[in-house]
Scaffold this active site. Structure first.
Site, PDB file in Angstrom:
ATOM      1  N   SER A 445      -7.476  48.756   6.458  1.00  0.00           N
ATOM      2  CA  SER A 445      -8.634  47.977   6.915  1.00  0.00           C
ATOM      3  C   SER A 445      -9.586  47.736   5.740  1.00  0.00           C
ATOM      4  CB  SER A 445      -9.349  48.770   8.014  1.00  0.00           C
ATOM      5  OG  SER A 445     -10.139  47.930   8.801  1.00  0.00           O
ATOM      6  N   PRO A 446     -10.255  46.582   5.715  1.00  0.00           N
ATOM      7  CA  PRO A 446     -11.200  46.350   4.619  1.00  0.00           C
ATOM      8  C   PRO A 446     -12.300  47.398   4.631  1.00  0.00           C
ATOM      9  CG  PRO A 446     -11.458  44.705   6.360  1.00  0.00           C
ATOM     10  CD  PRO A 446     -10.226  45.478   6.682  1.00  0.00           C
ATOM     11  N   GLN A 523     -10.880  39.809   2.354  1.00  0.00           N
ATOM     12  CA  GLN A 523     -11.837  39.521   3.422  1.00  0.00           C
ATOM     13  C   GLN A 523     -13.075  38.875   2.784  1.00  0.00           C
ATOM     14  OE1 GLN A 523     -14.375  42.615   5.217  1.00  0.00           O
ATOM     15  NE2 GLN A 523     -13.559  42.010   7.217  1.00  0.00           N
ATOM     16  N   TYR A 608     -23.231  40.514  10.127  1.00  0.00           N
ATOM     17  CA  TYR A 608     -23.412  39.802   8.856  1.00  0.00           C
ATOM     18  C   TYR A 608     -23.681  38.322   9.137  1.00  0.00           C
ATOM     19  CZ  TYR A 608     -21.890  44.230   6.909  1.00  0.00           C
ATOM     20  OH  TYR A 608     -21.810  45.556   6.597  1.00  0.00           O
ATOM     21  N   ARG A 660     -12.336  38.358  11.626  1.00  0.00           N
ATOM     22  CA  ARG A 660     -12.784  39.610  12.257  1.00  0.00           C
ATOM     23  C   ARG A 660     -14.007  39.315  13.107  1.00  0.00           C
ATOM     24  NH1 ARG A 660     -13.403  45.862  10.179  1.00  0.00           N
ATOM     25  NH2 ARG A 660     -11.163  45.753  10.523  1.00  0.00           N
ATOM     26  N   ARG A 754     -10.696  54.752   8.004  1.00  0.00           N
ATOM     27  CA  ARG A 754     -11.045  56.063   7.437  1.00  0.00           C
ATOM     28  C   ARG A 754      -9.837  56.945   7.132  1.00  0.00           C
ATOM     29  NH1 ARG A 754     -15.234  57.299  11.995  1.00  0.00           N
ATOM     30  NH2 ARG A 754     -13.690  55.986  13.025  1.00  0.00           N
TER      31      ARG A 754
HETATM   32  C1  LIG Z   1     -16.580  53.187   4.040  1.00  0.00           C
HETATM   33  C2  LIG Z   1     -16.324  52.055   4.965  1.00  0.00           C
HETATM   34  C3  LIG Z   1     -16.497  50.757   4.536  1.00  0.00           C
HETATM   35  C4  LIG Z   1     -16.242  49.672   5.387  1.00  0.00           C
HETATM   36  N1  LIG Z   1     -16.328  48.399   4.922  1.00  0.00           N
HETATM   37  C5  LIG Z   1     -15.922  47.364   5.694  1.00  0.00           C
HETATM   38  C6  LIG Z   1     -15.812  46.053   5.179  1.00  0.00           C
HETATM   39  O1  LIG Z   1     -16.003  45.812   4.007  1.00  0.00           O
HETATM   40  N2  LIG Z   1     -15.452  45.063   6.036  1.00  0.00           N
HETATM   41  C7  LIG Z   1     -15.179  45.310   7.351  1.00  0.00           C
HETATM   42  O2  LIG Z   1     -14.873  44.392   8.092  1.00  0.00           O
HETATM   43  N3  LIG Z   1     -15.233  46.554   7.840  1.00  0.00           N
HETATM   44  C8  LIG Z   1     -15.580  47.584   7.038  1.00  0.00           C
HETATM   45  N4  LIG Z   1     -15.557  48.853   7.533  1.00  0.00           N
HETATM   46  C9  LIG Z   1     -15.094  49.083   8.914  1.00  0.00           C
HETATM   47  C10 LIG Z   1     -13.608  49.435   8.922  1.00  0.00           C
HETATM   48  O3  LIG Z   1     -12.823  48.371   8.427  1.00  0.00           O
HETATM   49  C11 LIG Z   1     -13.135  49.798  10.320  1.00  0.00           C
HETATM   50  O4  LIG Z   1     -13.325  48.682  11.148  1.00  0.00           O
HETATM   51  C12 LIG Z   1     -13.880  50.994  10.900  1.00  0.00           C
HETATM   52  O5  LIG Z   1     -14.034  52.005   9.932  1.00  0.00           O
HETATM   53  C13 LIG Z   1     -13.146  51.560  12.106  1.00  0.00           C
HETATM   54  O6  LIG Z   1     -11.856  51.969  11.756  1.00  0.00           O
HETATM   55  P1  LIG Z   1     -11.443  53.526  11.563  1.00  0.00           P
HETATM   56  O7  LIG Z   1     -11.793  54.232  12.830  1.00  0.00           O
HETATM   57  O8  LIG Z   1      -9.968  53.504  11.286  1.00  0.00           O
HETATM   58  O9  LIG Z   1     -12.244  54.063  10.399  1.00  0.00           O
HETATM   59  C14 LIG Z   1     -15.835  49.924   6.703  1.00  0.00           C
HETATM   60  C15 LIG Z   1     -15.686  51.236   7.123  1.00  0.00           C
HETATM   61  C16 LIG Z   1     -15.888  52.302   6.286  1.00  0.00           C
HETATM   62  C17 LIG Z   1     -15.654  53.699   6.779  1.00  0.00           C
END
Ligand SMILES: Cc1cc2nc3c(=O)[nH]c(=O)nc-3n(C[C@H](O)[C@H](O)[C@H](O)COP(=O)(O)O)c2cc1C
Ligand SMILES: Cc1cc2nc3c(=O)[nH]c(=O)nc-3n(C[C@H](O)[C@H](O)[C@H](O)COP(=O)(O)OP(=O)(O)OC[C@H]3O[C@@H](n4cnc5c(N)ncnc54)[C@H](O)[C@@H]3O)c2cc1C
Length: 817
Positions: A445-446, A523, A608, A660, A754
């Site tokens: 994931s981004p 992204q 955003y 997204r 994560r």
């Molecule tokens: C450190 C960090 C940075 C993130 N940056 C982005 C981002 O740049 N773009 C985005 O769409 N989501 C971002 N997210 C959200 C994640 O892509 C994801 O949607 C969210 O962490 C839930 O997934 P997970 O439970 O697997 O962590 C970020 C999440 C984390 C933890």
């Protein structure tokens, strides 16, 4: 103690029996409005675990109930003239009458007083008449007592969308049977199972509007039963459907299931002889939809809990403490089951979402509908069936529109050296989108890493993204990258508005393409009202410190709505700003193309810039780009769609482009799941290939309901209502979860965020845990791979991993089916 139970259903009878047995000095009276051998309903389902609880609580009735139970292992699903049967589900059923009769007889044996044919109109008068010390309100789902003291109990009653009727038949089904039949107005489903040698329960359910379209509201009970008989004739083998409820007081024919929960369960009555608590129990306190078969279990387990708590409290129990302990413990248990029941209820209410699926996948979706039963649970229940299903998935790769592409799966060339027993697990199946073929269903994931300098990626990014490309995921997404300097979230965020930035990204793309079998996506997004903030390890979403090396920069958004009191108020975009912004996105798209990216995603989520247009909470415009409520949604999506279309026009036709979105704002007045479906539909019309379904972060007031896979139901709904590929994301942490999401068709891809920060090789390691050979490791790591497979294999032979799956399965079974 003088105890009165108002209501002689499972809760009242069982509590009375246990209390009297515990202390024969108690006077225990059960008052029931119907006759002793007269009750509505047919069979009820109990799990093995509930049966164990009953055996422990009262061995005598436990043995009688166990003797009377009909066990079944199989579930059979019928859809469009075909059926699928799987085994190992292990439940048992008993006739409701039989159960009540066992409990009534046992009550009499131990000295409980049973008073029949007494409809209690006034619980206070009854409590006074009997000089009661404790009143149990176990008067069922339409509890009169709960209604009388509604200001204390604060019931929350949600009358669900479907109508159902509880019938019986002498056709004996040898499996738990789910039959789906389509009429000119919609779908009906039957839930049927045998509960004694010659009788089965047969519940018929249909959405309210279908029920009305057939005029069932105007029919006499006999007519509507005849209607059901005709509709389900092919399953009944000439047997009739029988309604045994019409003559009873308080019974209903076709009803809408009321989901009941109460804020408190105990109320103190001030009566002439003293303060007397009245306590809710069973359906009066809570209900769980019949499709997970847990209502009777909950009622009986309430009774066990309260009786035990009194038992443990000794001779002179502190009534208030005992009752509070009961309420605290039981309300947690009930909530767990109601959560599982909610998913199950919604699945049946929205069955048309799934009826276009091939029956193989439809069945899988049905079996895993509560999100409690996982892929590995199903393997434990029926390995042969699951193996067959996996092989079917691998051959067909079903798509969101219900069609499939036969024989499209290819084995990985340099697969792990394990004698694979069958087809690849669903998460390792390839996915073709336009000209791009992803080797499996896992996406990194981004995630912002706040490590860029002037928007330029550094060696950190090369190593970070490179490691994840080597780690087995099919697609690695670069973090949100801005088309303009002001569009970055923080000074450490990446950008793509100049040649240096493009060259930096090209170096990473070249590494991924040259050294791994992963693909890489970008992204693109603009931070809008959430820009000019501190990096993640400082204070996220807070403005930059005034005295730091970076000055705050001005913000743009749909409207002049600040993300929080501490954030800057953005300027509302003018039409000229919009045109400039659209062109900046297009210029970055061209650069992404030049850098060689395989996949592009437009960030329209998380509050955003583009999300600030879509959510009514942040878009207050009164021009063509704004509008409140669902009616204004199309206007609010206009600018994000304009940007999307302009980017899509220059992005190569053979490469996919996704979006997204935040599928829910998690706050009143914000977008919800209905809006998300509409948003997805608009992007689909604009040529979007996939919706990446996130949620929230659009306002600081959001109150998300977290939990494992908590956003996946939105991905499921969008995929199967709109007919567009989705990516599920959020609290997906195990291969087992990914397998069930992909296999059930809830999403086409799973983005793991994560867990990939903790483990770049998440996919390889999770696959090793499955002992699946269907993944390619980088050849430089083969020695590590072989050792890992050996070690995991040894552990599994020792039973460690299987034990965890078995425990999870037992827990799932205890919560219904
Ligand atoms: C450190 C960090 C940075 C993130 N940056 C982005 C981002 O740049 N773009 C985005 O769409 N989501 C971002 N997210 C959200 C994640 O892509 C994801 O949607 C969210 O962490 C839930 O997934 P997970 O439970 O697997 O962590 C970020 C999440 C984390 C933890
Ligand atoms: C269609 C359907 C299918 C179901 N299938 C299952 C299943 O498979 N498995 C399962 O576990 N559960 C099932 N249930 C739920 C199950 O029937 C209930 O959860 C369970 O009976 C709850 O027990 P109870 O004692 O709390 O309430 P009830 O069984 O409803 O008993 C309440 C009793 O109180 C009496 N009463 C009410 N008001 C008064 C009054 N004023 N005076 C005197 N008496 C009164 C009623 O006559 C009744 O006998 C199903 C329910 C429905 C509707």
């Amino acid at each position: 103690m003088n105890i009165i139970c108002i209501g002689g259903g499972p809760a009242g009878l069982y509590f009375a029996l246990l209390m009297k047995q515990q202390d024969p000095a108690h006077r225990v009276v059960v008052v029931e409005r119907n006759r002793p051998f007269d009750t509505f309903g047919w069979g009820v389902v109990l799990s093995d675990q509930t049966l164990d609880n009953l055996r422990q609580a009262d061995p005598t009735s436990g043995a009688l109930i166990a003797d009377a139970l009909n066990h079944w292992d199989d579930i059979e699903v019928f859809l469009r003239g075909r059926s699928v049967r799987s085994g190992g589900h292990g439940f048992c059923g008993i006739g409701r009458k039989h159960l009540l009769n066992i409990l009534q007889e046992r009550c009499l044996q131990v000295g409980v007083e049973l008073v029949f044919e007494k409809d209690v109109a006034d619980d206070q008068a009854l409590a006074t008449e009997y000089q009661a010390d404790l009143v149990i309100a176990c008067d069922g789902l339409n509890s009169r007592i709960r209604t009388r003291y509604a200001d204390v109990f604060q019931p929350d009653i949600d009358n669900r969308q479907c109508r159902f009727v509880w019938l019986g038949t002498h056709k004996t089904f040898d499996a738990f049977t789910f039959a789906f039949e389509q009429t000119e107005h919609g779908w009906f489903q039957a839930h049927a199972y045998k509960f004694d040698d010659k009788t089965s329960t047969f519940i018929v359910e249909t959405p309210q509007e279908v029920w009305e379209a057939h005029g069932l509201q105007h029919m006499e009970p006999e007519q509507s039963v005849a209607f059901c008989e005709r509709l389900f004739a092919r399953y009944l083998g000439g047997h009739a459907l029988i309604n045994n409820a019409t003559h009873l007081r308080g019974s209903a024919n076709w009803i809408r299931f009321p989901r009941v929960m109460c804020k408190t369960w105990v109320h103190q009555l001030d009566l002439p002889h003293g303060r007397v608590p009245v306590v809710l129990m069973g359906d009066a306190a809570h209900t769980a939809h019949f499709s997970i078969g847990s209502g009777t279990k909950l009622a009986l387990e309430d009774a066990i809990d309260l009786a035990r708590t009194f038992g443990a409290a000794g001779e002179n129990p502190d009534m208030q403490v005992v009752l509070q302990q009961y309420e605290d413990r039981r309300s947690v248990e009930v909530l767990k089951i109601q959560n599982a029941a909610r998913n199950s209820t919604e699945w049946f209410e929205n069955v048309t979402r799934y009826t276009d699926m091939p029956i193989e996948q439809f069945t899988y979706s049905l079996l895993t509908r509560s999100q409690r039963i996982s892929h590995e649970n199903l393997r434990l229940r029926d390995a042969q069936w699951l193996g067959g299903f996996e092989a079917w998935m691998a051959r067909h790769l079903p798509r969101p529109d219900g069609s499939d592409t036969p024989d499209d799966a290819a084995p990985a060339a340099d697969a792990a050296p394990v004698a694979g027993a069958g087809a690849a697990p669903p998460m390792l199946l390839p996915l073709q989108v336009r000209g791009v073929r992803l080797k499996n269903r896992i996406v990194v994931s981004p995630m912002a890493t706040y490590s860029a300098v002037d928007g330029v990626v550094q060696d950190f990014h090369l190593v970070h993204l490179g490691a994840r490309a080597l780690g087995g995921a099919a697609l690695v997404m670069v973090e949100m990258t801005s088309p303009t300097p002001e569009g970055r979230i923080t000074p450490g965020c990446t950008g793509l508005w100049n040649d240096t930035q493009e060259a930096g990204l090209r170096r990473i793309v070249d590494f991924v393409h040259g050294q791994s079998s992963a693909l890489i996506g970008l992204q693109l997004g603009h931070s809008g009202p959430k820009g000019s903030t501190q990096v993640g390890w400082e204070i996220g979403d807070e403005p930059l410190p005034a005295d730091g090396p970076h000055a705050n920069w001005p913000l743009l958004a749909a409207s002049a709505v600040a993300y929080g009191a501490q954030n800057q108020t953005p300027a509302a975009m003018t039409r000229a700003d919009m045109e400039q912004m659209r062109d900046a996105f297009v210029a970055s798209t061209r650069r992404a193309m030049a850098a060689g990216f395989d996949w592009l995603e437009l960030h329209c989520a998380h509050g955003y810039l583009l999300a600030s247009f879509i959510s009514p909470l942040t878009n207050r415009r009164d021009d063509d780009y704004g509008g409140q409520g669902s009616a204004g949604l199309e206007n609010r999506c206009r600018f994000p769609l304009e940007v999307f279309r302009a980017m899509r026009a220059v992005w190569p036709q053979d490469k996919p482009m996704g979006v997204r979105i935040s599928a829910h704002d998690w706050v009143d007045g914000g977008n919800d799941a209905d809006d998300a479906v509409q948003i997805a539909r608009l992007f689909k019309q604009a040529g979007c290939d996939l919706i990446d379904v996130s949620s929230g972060q659009t306002t600081r007031d959001a109150r998300p309901v977290y939990g494992r896979m908590y956003q996946t139901p939105f991905a499921d709904r969008i995929r199967n209502e709109v007919g567009i590929r989705t990516m599920a994301v959020g609290a997906i942490t195990q291969a087992d979860q990914v397998n069930s999401i992909i296999a059930a068709g809830r999403a086409d891809l799973c983005a793991i965020a994560r867990p990939h920060l903790a483990d770049p090789a998440w996919t390889l390691h999770e696959t090793a845990a499955l002992q699946s050979p269907d993944v390619a490791w980088p050849r430089q790591y083969w020695a590590g791979r072989d050792q890992m497979y050996r070690e995991v294999g040894k552990l599994q032979q020792a039973g460690a991993a299987g034990g965890a799956v078995a425990a999870a399965d037992a827990a799932a079974k205890a919560q219904g089916f």
